[in-house]
Scaffold this active site. Sequence first.
Site, short mmCIF file in Angstrom:
data_model
loop_
_atom_site.label_atom_id
_atom_site.label_comp_id
_atom_site.label_asym_id
_atom_site.label_seq_id
_atom_site.Cartn_x
_atom_site.Cartn_y
_atom_site.Cartn_z
N LEU A 522 -0.22 4.94 11.56
CA LEU A 522 0.83 5.69 10.85
C LEU A 522 0.58 5.67 9.35
O LEU A 522 1.02 6.55 8.62
CB LEU A 522 2.20 5.06 11.13
CG LEU A 522 2.76 5.30 12.53
CD1 LEU A 522 4.04 4.51 12.72
CD2 LEU A 522 3.02 6.77 12.76
N GLY A 523 -0.06 4.64 8.89
CA GLY A 523 -0.31 4.58 7.46
C GLY A 523 -0.89 3.24 7.10
O GLY A 523 -0.92 2.31 7.90
N GLY A 525 -0.24 0.38 4.51
CA GLY A 525 0.73 -0.09 3.53
C GLY A 525 0.13 -1.17 2.67
O GLY A 525 -1.07 -1.42 2.69
N GLY A 528 -1.31 -4.11 4.97
CA GLY A 528 -2.03 -3.89 6.21
C GLY A 528 -1.77 -2.53 6.77
O GLY A 528 -1.09 -1.70 6.16
N VAL A 530 -0.35 0.17 9.52
CA VAL A 530 0.83 0.33 10.35
C VAL A 530 0.50 1.25 11.52
O VAL A 530 -0.09 2.31 11.33
CB VAL A 530 1.99 0.92 9.53
CG1 VAL A 530 3.24 1.05 10.38
CG2 VAL A 530 2.26 0.07 8.30
N LYS A 548 3.31 -3.44 12.03
CA LYS A 548 2.51 -3.67 10.83
C LYS A 548 1.60 -4.86 11.07
O LYS A 548 2.08 -5.98 11.30
CB LYS A 548 3.44 -3.94 9.65
CG LYS A 548 2.70 -4.14 8.36
CD LYS A 548 3.68 -4.08 7.19
CE LYS A 548 3.05 -3.32 6.05
NZ LYS A 548 3.98 -2.74 5.13
N ASP A 642 7.60 -3.78 -5.25
CA ASP A 642 6.72 -2.65 -4.91
C ASP A 642 7.55 -1.44 -4.53
O ASP A 642 7.32 -0.81 -3.50
CB ASP A 642 5.79 -3.07 -3.77
CG ASP A 642 4.59 -2.14 -3.66
OD1 ASP A 642 4.35 -1.36 -4.62
OD2 ASP A 642 3.92 -2.16 -2.62
#
Length: 805
Positions: A522-523, A525, A528, A530, A548, A642
């Site tokens: 999914l992405g 981050g 790490g 996801v 994650k 963040d």
Amino acid sequence: MASVFSPFLSVCLSLLLPLVVAQSTESNIRVGTTIAAIDSAKPWISPSNEFAFGFYQLENKELFLLAIWYYKIPSRTIVWYANGDNPVPRRSKVELTSDRGLVLSDPNDQVIWKSDFATGEVAYAGMNDTGNFVVYGTVSQRLWESFGNPTDTLLPTQVMSRKSLLSSRHKENNFSKGRFQFRLLEDGNAVLNTINLQSNFAYVAYYISGTRDAENSSNSGYQVKVDQDGSFYILRNNNQRYLLSLEDLDPSADYYYRVTLNFDGVLTLSNYPKNFTGISENWTVVKTIPDNICTTDFQDMGSGTCGFNSICTLKADKRPTCKCPPRYSLSDANDEYGNCQADFMQGCEADAHNYTEDLYDLVEMQNTDWPTSDYELIAPCSSLKDCKTYCLQDCLCIVAVFNENGCWKKSLPLPYGRQDRQVNSISILKVRKPEFAFKNPPMPFSYVKKNKNSLIILISVLLGSSVFVNLALVGILCMGSFLLYHKKITRNHINENGIQSSLRYFRYEELEEATDGFKEELGRGSFGIVYKGVIKTDSQDPIGVAVKKLDRVVQDKDNEFRTEVRAIAQKHHKNLVKLLGYCDEGQHRMLVYECLSNGTLASFLFGDLKPSWSRRTQIALEIARGLFYLHEECSPQIIHCDIKPQNILLDDYYVARISDFGLSKLLGINQSYTNTAIRGTKGYVAPEWFKTVPVTVKVDVYSFGVLLLEIICCRRNVAMDNDAVQKAILTDWACDCFLEGTLDALVDNDAEALSNKMKLERFVMVAIWCIQEDFSLRPTIKEVILMLEGIIQVPAPPCPCPLIN
Ligand SMILES: *[C@@H]1O[C@H](CO)[C@@H](O)[C@H](O)[C@H]1NC(C)=O
Ligand SMILES: *[C@@H]1O[C@H](CO)[C@@H](O)[C@H](O)[C@H]1NC(C)=O
Ligand SMILES: *[C@@H]1O[C@H](CO)[C@@H](O)[C@H](O)[C@H]1NC(C)=O
Ligand SMILES: *[C@@H]1O[C@H](CO)[C@@H](O)[C@H](O)[C@H]1NC(C)=O
Ligand SMILES: *[C@@H]1O[C@H](CO)[C@@H](O)[C@H](O)[C@H]1NC(C)=O
Ligand SMILES: *[C@@H]1O[C@H](CO)[C@@H](O)[C@H](O)[C@H]1NC(C)=O
């Protein structure tokens, strides 16, 4: 010759005569006698030691009151005082002077008070055994007497004439003028009323004796009296008595009696046994007027016995106590009879941003009523439930009162609140849910440095969030396809290792299965990658999750990882992404989050379709509320470190939720941060990261400021592809636009944003405050919320003084 002697003789006589006459009932005080206000000051005492006149030391021991009190009674009961509004310091003095009678002066010889009388020369004065202090003239006429100038108390044999009054003290031990009066009016009525303390204006009476007869004046009241035996009455013109106390009184030979208008507005006749044995004895209330001050109808302006928004209950001695409703507290913590104020924001302005209808909880209070302040009546109203709904749906409604007459909606301020068995009403009080409370703004806008020690600091690799890195990041996206996913997932160990039951523990193979072998990314981050996944639960349908996989596994001492995961899982707020479970198996550390359907704020803001201004401003507030929870309602406080659009996710209703909070401690990262590569890059990073100053919650405020500008303008902070160089850095450009008054350019013809320019300007100003280089100038997130909502004013921000390398 005779002309020489006769004046001399008459002076002698006038001095001698009264001495003889008055000796038995009064101590005699000669002209020129003084008392100094010191700790051991001796008062002037009546012949039988019943009463004393002198300096009464107030609670703080440094201020003195010129007063009369019972000399024998252990608990000093004050019956008269001269300078209630003006207590005098040590070494003040009172003197009996020949021309002005009693004169109270402070150490600088400033006259604070004197006994006023028309004419005459003072011969002497005396403290009578009745409690009356009398200043006599040269022919024994009474020039001045305390009985003729009452304060809050009437004693036996004292008489109150028409147009005179008793005035309550401010508090039991504060003798400043209070709000209550007992007056005998010119028309013969005796009344109790409150006043406005600033103007002395008398409000409508809350007790009227009715001793006025318009047609036949012989019936109307003439004097208010307390007799020797303690009977308390109004004497009519025709000499008949209108009894104010009808009780069978204990014999006055055995009891002291007094009538006092108390600071709470209750006029009491009380007694005290003369044969008392110890100090534990108290005044016993014989009669109160009104009978129940809590249920008395004040019916006018001003508050009743308790302050506004307070609730009155009657004690056994028929005196009131006041308490604030739930989630309200005293405006002045030292004044329990004062006003109460809500610990939360409310009202139409504060509610205007109700992105959800459940802003409020309802508190039901039996036998409770605020009889006035209605602005609407819903009648008939069939049920309490309906009444609740009516109030909940109306932002003006602070409290609703439900009784047989209907449902009464009430607005602030709420005077005369009462709780009493005789009250057949139920009050429904609206209180904000704690997460929406945003209690009292610090006014005016202030910048207080937070100094909490237990900071959780997250140091992100991506902290720089330099645009180039950010561009490479994709948020967590869960396409709604998980229902098609039908893989069997074995049940797991819930509640293992004492981790709270809502947090689920997953074995590695379970998550491997749930993500189909970590197939769909999914992405990536901050910590790490996801993956998309689907898990089965005991009771519900399979649910979509974001797994994650943490890429930095640090040595785990004392199960710190689990402790931190548990801590994160305990953070619940509607603007935070929920942690559902975790995996901690050997080298495998994974966090399982709920999946949000609408992706990241980055894709929402910077996509092809521009989201509406109103949704964008909502989102800004939602993020701020989530941060408020992390900064001010979590213990220990959590600094996110963040904040950026990639870390904000949107749920089914496009409500913003912050993700990735609290991960720093989890990963055991606490090295001090220095990264020269990032220096000078405009990102979301607060400048103090590059300095040797402690990192505080204000770093999140900085990042929020940058994010807020991105939300306002729907563009990234750094736009390299932009032709115009001066627009390349959004923070700089926004400041320029603000200084030049060209805010329109920022929203690029967005009609909705331009329709409320004040709001646009407010949002931009708040953002500029947030990105101040000096972190002490940045507002707290709470102030940010209050300013965004328009609850506190936004001062014009200074130039943020951009970082220069
Ligand atoms: C003083 O007290 C006596 C009784 O003790 C009373 O008869 C007399 O009227 C009082 N005088 C004044 C001026 O109050
Ligand atoms: C009594 O109360 C008044 C009004 O609140 C206040 O101004 C005053 O300082 C108080 N006096 C003392 C002696 O505490
Ligand atoms: C007034 O009242 C008194 C007694 O209460 C009565 O004697 C008198 O006649 C009355 N006067 C008038 C004018 O009604
Ligand atoms: C005080 O007087 C009252 C009434 O005269 C009597 O009932 C009581 O016992 C007395 N108390 C003491 C301690 O003498
Ligand atoms: C007397 O009153 C004080 C304060 O009002 C209270 O603390 C005390 O308990 C009372 N004593 C008795 C014997 O009622
Ligand atoms: C707030 O809630 C009320 C009632 O639930 C609704 O009618 C109103 O439209 C809402 N306002 C906003 C701004 O969402």
